[in-house]
Design an enzyme around this catalytic site. Sequence first.
Site, PDB file in Angstrom:
ATOM      1  N   ASP A  73      33.218  26.863  43.919  1.00 16.25           N
ATOM      2  CA  ASP A  73      33.781  27.196  42.620  1.00 16.25           C
ATOM      3  C   ASP A  73      33.255  28.541  42.119  1.00 16.25           C
ATOM      4  O   ASP A  73      32.066  28.676  41.844  1.00 16.25           O
ATOM      5  CB  ASP A  73      33.420  26.082  41.633  1.00 16.25           C
ATOM      6  CG  ASP A  73      34.027  26.283  40.253  1.00 16.25           C
ATOM      7  OD1 ASP A  73      34.906  27.154  40.110  1.00 16.25           O
ATOM      8  OD2 ASP A  73      33.614  25.575  39.328  1.00 16.25           O
TER       9      ASP A  73
ATOM     10  N   ASP B  16      40.157  34.003  39.847  1.00 17.47           N
ATOM     11  CA  ASP B  16      39.529  32.687  39.990  1.00 17.47           C
ATOM     12  C   ASP B  16      40.079  31.933  41.191  1.00 17.47           C
ATOM     13  O   ASP B  16      41.209  31.453  41.164  1.00 17.47           O
ATOM     14  CB  ASP B  16      39.738  31.860  38.721  1.00 17.47           C
ATOM     15  CG  ASP B  16      39.118  30.477  38.834  1.00 17.47           C
ATOM     16  OD1 ASP B  16      38.012  30.371  39.412  1.00 17.47           O
ATOM     17  OD2 ASP B  16      39.730  29.504  38.364  1.00 17.47           O
TER      18      ASP B  16
END
Length: 457
Positions: free
Chosen positions: A91, A307
């Site tokens: 992540d 992201d």
Amino acid sequence: ALLLAALLALASSHAAAATGVFQVHRKFRRAAGEEGGNITAHLAHDVSRRGRLLDAVDVPLGGLGLPTDTGLYYTKIEIGTPPKPFHVQVDTGSDILWVNCITCDKCPHKSGLGIDLMLYDPKGSSSGSTVSCDQPFCAATYGGKLPGCTASLPCEYSVMYGDGSTTTGYFVSDSLQYNQVSGDGQTRYGNGSVTFGCGAQQGGDLGNTNQALDGIIGFGQSNTSMLSQLAAAGKVKKIFSHCLDTITGGGIFAIGEVVQPKMKSTPLIPNMPHYNVKLKSIDVGGTALQLPSHIFETGEKKGTIIDSGTTLTYLPELVYKEVMAKIFAKHQDMTFRSIQDFLCFQYHESVDDGFPKIIFHFENDLGLNVYPHDYFFQNGDNLYCVGFQNGGLQSKDGKDMVLLGDLVLSNKVVVYDLENQVVGWADYNCNILLQVEANRFLYTAGCNLIFIPEGLN
């Protein structure tokens, strides 16, 4: 105009984280015999992801980064002495590494991903220790000594994400094992001590058995991240990169410096919690979109975020409408259908030949090439769906944000250089050799995390 109006009406009717190697796979998997898979799960995940973002080592990857296949990248790491395996989500939008603890309440014991889950036991590792609240790590994390702290109390952590999911527990330190590049594509065993969260209780989606993992490995900019800790210990440079392959699956996630391919970079916007960059303009088919000058301004709940934890790409409503109109300008007779909240259409020819390339232009003259096979994804025979989403229909708080996710970042080497506070990328075949420091080559196929040691020569 009529085509765009119909397209938008169809859309609105459904809206309301040394070099080391870790194996990486995708989280959402297609059920056997299921056409396209449950692509709605990607929208649900991205909505949750956007909530998290708004709420303030080389790693080869596995899996296939498409909405019709898997949704999140995860990798296997080894912690403790003797080392035990843990599967954690990779992540870039969060900071700490945490895994489920032996004392965890409401932690899943089975996973629909077909992996064996593991609970970390600090007492089961000869190198493990609990971090007390009076230790420097705890004080640095919380900006000073916690009230009521004594040497006998653990340093606790608690995270509440914007999607309502939670993780709480306490910090521990232990040995992290990894594969380290030693030369000419070869690896050797390496390890380093890291401080991470021992999760005692999970809530919301983090406790869901269907896509359950052992934890999350965050590659955010905070000093609490695994990357920051290894960099502070002089083991790696504070640089990481990924190359996500949606063509044959797999790819790589690397910690350390990549020297080939060469690439341009754009500055990270300072004092922002995520990987925010300055988007200047957008070209579709070689023509710049005529957009208001304020549309890409940066600020709270505004601007552009890179992201890899998000699958799709989200655009402010005005930008979305302009992009969609240009994409389908030469296909006014196109018939659309909605499949699990995605706009889809039948097309029997090459989408790369029939639709325009899009270029996102960033500060420092860096362009992000997005080809039709990047912004469309196949969902059956000759059936294609659009990977762009109208951000205004997905989230009130994020309606003015541009969020660039996996699909448009795929088939490129993306480098996050936190030492120089820049991010850059270059189009790349993620299945060929990648050159790291001192002319060492790293083969990216497979699904591992690779660490490039500091000063490799």
